[in-house]
Enzyme design. Structure first.
Site, mmCIF file in Angstrom:
data_model
loop_
_atom_site.group_PDB
_atom_site.id
_atom_site.type_symbol
_atom_site.label_atom_id
_atom_site.label_comp_id
_atom_site.label_asym_id
_atom_site.label_seq_id
_atom_site.Cartn_x
_atom_site.Cartn_y
_atom_site.Cartn_z
ATOM 1 N N SER A 57 27.223 16.515 -7.608
ATOM 2 C CA SER A 57 27.436 16.300 -6.172
ATOM 3 C C SER A 57 26.468 15.256 -5.634
ATOM 4 O O SER A 57 26.650 14.763 -4.522
ATOM 5 C CB SER A 57 27.208 17.595 -5.401
ATOM 6 N N HIS A 94 33.158 12.650 -8.902
ATOM 7 C CA HIS A 94 32.898 13.788 -8.004
ATOM 8 C C HIS A 94 34.204 14.305 -7.415
ATOM 9 O O HIS A 94 34.811 13.660 -6.563
ATOM 10 C CB HIS A 94 31.932 13.326 -6.895
ATOM 11 N N GLU A 137 35.559 10.796 -5.883
ATOM 12 C CA GLU A 137 34.547 9.747 -5.689
ATOM 13 C C GLU A 137 34.101 9.269 -7.073
ATOM 14 O O GLU A 137 33.572 10.057 -7.861
ATOM 15 C CB GLU A 137 33.337 10.301 -4.930
ATOM 16 N N ASN A 172 29.323 13.424 1.215
ATOM 17 C CA ASN A 172 28.169 14.271 1.553
ATOM 18 C C ASN A 172 27.116 13.519 2.365
ATOM 19 O O ASN A 172 26.421 14.114 3.185
ATOM 20 C CB ASN A 172 27.532 14.854 0.284
HETATM 21 P P1 NAD Z 1 29.417 27.043 -11.626
HETATM 22 O O1 NAD Z 1 28.071 27.644 -11.617
HETATM 23 O O2 NAD Z 1 30.565 27.749 -10.959
HETATM 24 O O3 NAD Z 1 29.845 26.777 -13.154
HETATM 25 C C1 NAD Z 1 29.036 26.153 -14.093
HETATM 26 C C2 NAD Z 1 29.517 26.530 -15.507
HETATM 27 O O4 NAD Z 1 28.745 25.789 -16.440
HETATM 28 C C3 NAD Z 1 29.345 28.005 -15.857
HETATM 29 O O5 NAD Z 1 30.564 28.508 -16.342
HETATM 30 C C4 NAD Z 1 28.271 28.002 -16.953
HETATM 31 O O6 NAD Z 1 28.474 29.017 -17.936
HETATM 32 C C5 NAD Z 1 28.483 26.630 -17.559
HETATM 33 N N1 NAD Z 1 27.331 26.107 -18.291
HETATM 34 C C6 NAD Z 1 26.017 26.205 -17.993
HETATM 35 N N2 NAD Z 1 25.267 25.563 -18.924
HETATM 36 C C7 NAD Z 1 26.143 25.044 -19.832
HETATM 37 C C8 NAD Z 1 25.986 24.275 -21.008
HETATM 38 N N3 NAD Z 1 24.792 23.895 -21.438
HETATM 39 N N4 NAD Z 1 27.114 23.926 -21.703
HETATM 40 C C9 NAD Z 1 28.322 24.297 -21.281
HETATM 41 N N5 NAD Z 1 28.545 25.037 -20.163
HETATM 42 C C10 NAD Z 1 27.451 25.383 -19.443
HETATM 43 O O7 NAD Z 1 29.243 25.572 -11.021
HETATM 44 P P2 NAD Z 1 30.302 24.717 -10.132
HETATM 45 O O8 NAD Z 1 30.288 25.183 -8.714
HETATM 46 O O9 NAD Z 1 31.595 24.629 -10.869
HETATM 47 O O10 NAD Z 1 29.566 23.294 -10.130
HETATM 48 C C11 NAD Z 1 29.528 22.469 -11.258
HETATM 49 C C12 NAD Z 1 29.139 21.061 -10.841
HETATM 50 O O11 NAD Z 1 30.066 20.578 -9.879
HETATM 51 C C13 NAD Z 1 27.758 20.960 -10.172
HETATM 52 O O12 NAD Z 1 27.142 19.755 -10.550
HETATM 53 C C14 NAD Z 1 28.096 20.940 -8.686
HETATM 54 O O13 NAD Z 1 27.107 20.287 -7.909
HETATM 55 C C15 NAD Z 1 29.379 20.136 -8.714
HETATM 56 N N6 NAD Z 1 30.256 20.342 -7.549
HETATM 57 C C16 NAD Z 1 30.420 21.588 -7.031
HETATM 58 C C17 NAD Z 1 31.273 21.755 -5.924
HETATM 59 C C18 NAD Z 1 31.511 23.139 -5.349
HETATM 60 O O14 NAD Z 1 32.081 23.218 -4.249
HETATM 61 N N7 NAD Z 1 31.136 24.213 -6.050
HETATM 62 C C19 NAD Z 1 31.935 20.652 -5.382
HETATM 63 C C20 NAD Z 1 31.769 19.404 -5.975
HETATM 64 C C21 NAD Z 1 30.924 19.260 -7.060
#
Ligand code: NAD
Length: 298
Positions: free
Chosen positions: A117, A138, A150, A188
């Site tokens: 993000s 993104h 993005e 953002n």
């Molecule tokens: P989340 O916590 O829901 O999921 C992350 C996943 O990654 C988990 O299933 C975890 O088991 C896995 N994981 C952790 N370490 C790992 C590794 N070494 N190898 C493989 N898998 C691994 O997170 P999310 O909300 O899906 O966010 C993920 C990314 O997306 C972040 O960078 C976040 O900033 C970005 N993002 C999130 C949103 C949102 O609204 N949640 C929006 C845009 C971008």
């Protein structure tokens, strides 16, 4: 590009996998947790069933999409991927270690993309031997509904890699915009300081309902900024604001002290049942009398 790898089976990974498979690509989905992968496959299955119920897809189309996805905890399976999209938690060290590992495994033409993000694309690219094939991609939540992607080149990213990502974006039905590698990218950078400013208004004693009504009726926003803050989660909002503040070292991005207090209190918004508003167990906002919002400042 035909074979796509996705790393991370959380909220974002599941959406990215679904839209990628719907776009006709073969997807290998990797997570360190088998439970997360099972949960993720289940959630995609449920969303596709809803599409069938609503007449948006046939059973055969659903089967085709599901058959394009394979899930595994074995990162080695990414060796054939043409593009690998990372969606693990927002932590620079963790993301760097993931990219370091897949750099050893992936074929040399493979493009890497991070769904961060707001972390530095250039810093992640620098831990690989392919910084020219590294981009920010993104996506927005919920990925199946939000049209925007993005795309952010790092300092050394080639025009060819950006072009490949744009082609991928149009195949999965997203509209791509190109950003520069500075904190917050476009959305953002504009949205989060506006929400932070709305929280300053609450701190000064303005009713959250009035702030939301003002921005809905006066600026034509679909959702008011205080409702949006509760929806996103106040700790996520604070982390994003802090990222802008740290990244630019500019006081104009100072997180609102009331936002900090709210996070300290553990009232993080809709998911905890209380933020600036109160919510029932299903996340529905509880209607309160005017001036009786959850947070009383004065
Ligand atoms: P989340 O916590 O829901 O999921 C992350 C996943 O990654 C988990 O299933 C975890 O088991 C896995 N994981 C952790 N370490 C790992 C590794 N070494 N190898 C493989 N898998 C691994 O997170 P999310 O909300 O899906 O966010 C993920 C990314 O997306 C972040 O960078 C976040 O900033 C970005 N993002 C999130 C949103 C949102 O609204 N949640 C929006 C845009 C971008």
């Amino acid at each position: 590009m035909q074979k796509i790898g996705v790393i991370g089976a959380g909220l974002m990974g599941a959406g990215i996998v679904q839209v990628t498979a719907e776009g006709g690509y073969d997807v290998t989905w990797v997570d360190i947790s088998d439970d997360q992968l099972i949960r993720g496959m289940h959630s995609i299955n449920k969303l596709l069933d809803r599409d069938i119920e609503k007449g948006r897809k046939t059973k055969q189309e659903k089967e085709k999409v599901m058959n394009r996805i394979s899930s595994t905890s074995q990162v080695q399976t990414l060796k054939d991927a043409d593009l690998i999209i990372e969606a693990v938690p927002e932590n620079l060290d963790l993301k760097k270690s993931v990219f370091r590992e897949i750099d050893q495994i992936a074929k040399k033409e493979a493009v890497f993309a991070s769904n961060t993000s707001g972390l530095s694309i250039t810093a992640m690219a620098a831990v690989t031997k392919r910084p020219e094939q590294f981009v920010g991609a993104h996506f927005f939540f919920p990925v199946t509904k939000m049209e925007l992607l993005e795309i952010t080149p790092g300092l050394l990213t080639s025009a060819e890699a950006v072009q490949k990502m744009k082609q991928f974006s149009s195949k999965i039905n997203k509209t791509a915009v190109e950003c520069k590698d500075y904190p917050g990218f476009i959305v953002n950078r504009l949205l989060i300081p506006m929400v932070n400013e709305a929280i300053y208004l609450v701190m000064e004693g303005v009713d959250p309902e009035d702030i939301d009504a003002a921005m809905k009726l006066g600026a034509n926003h679909k959702m008011g900024p205080i409702t949006l803050a509760d929806f996103v989660g106040l700790e996520t909002l604070l982390a994003t604001m802090q990222g802008l503040y740290d990244g630019f070292q500019d006081s104009k991005y100072r997180p609102c002290p009331l936002l900090v207090k709210m996070v300290e209190s553990g009232n993080l918004g809709r998911k905890t049942g209380r933020g600036f508003y109160k919510y029932d167990g299903n996340g529905n906002k509880l209607i309160e009398e005017k001036n009786q919002a959850a947070v009383q400042i004065t």
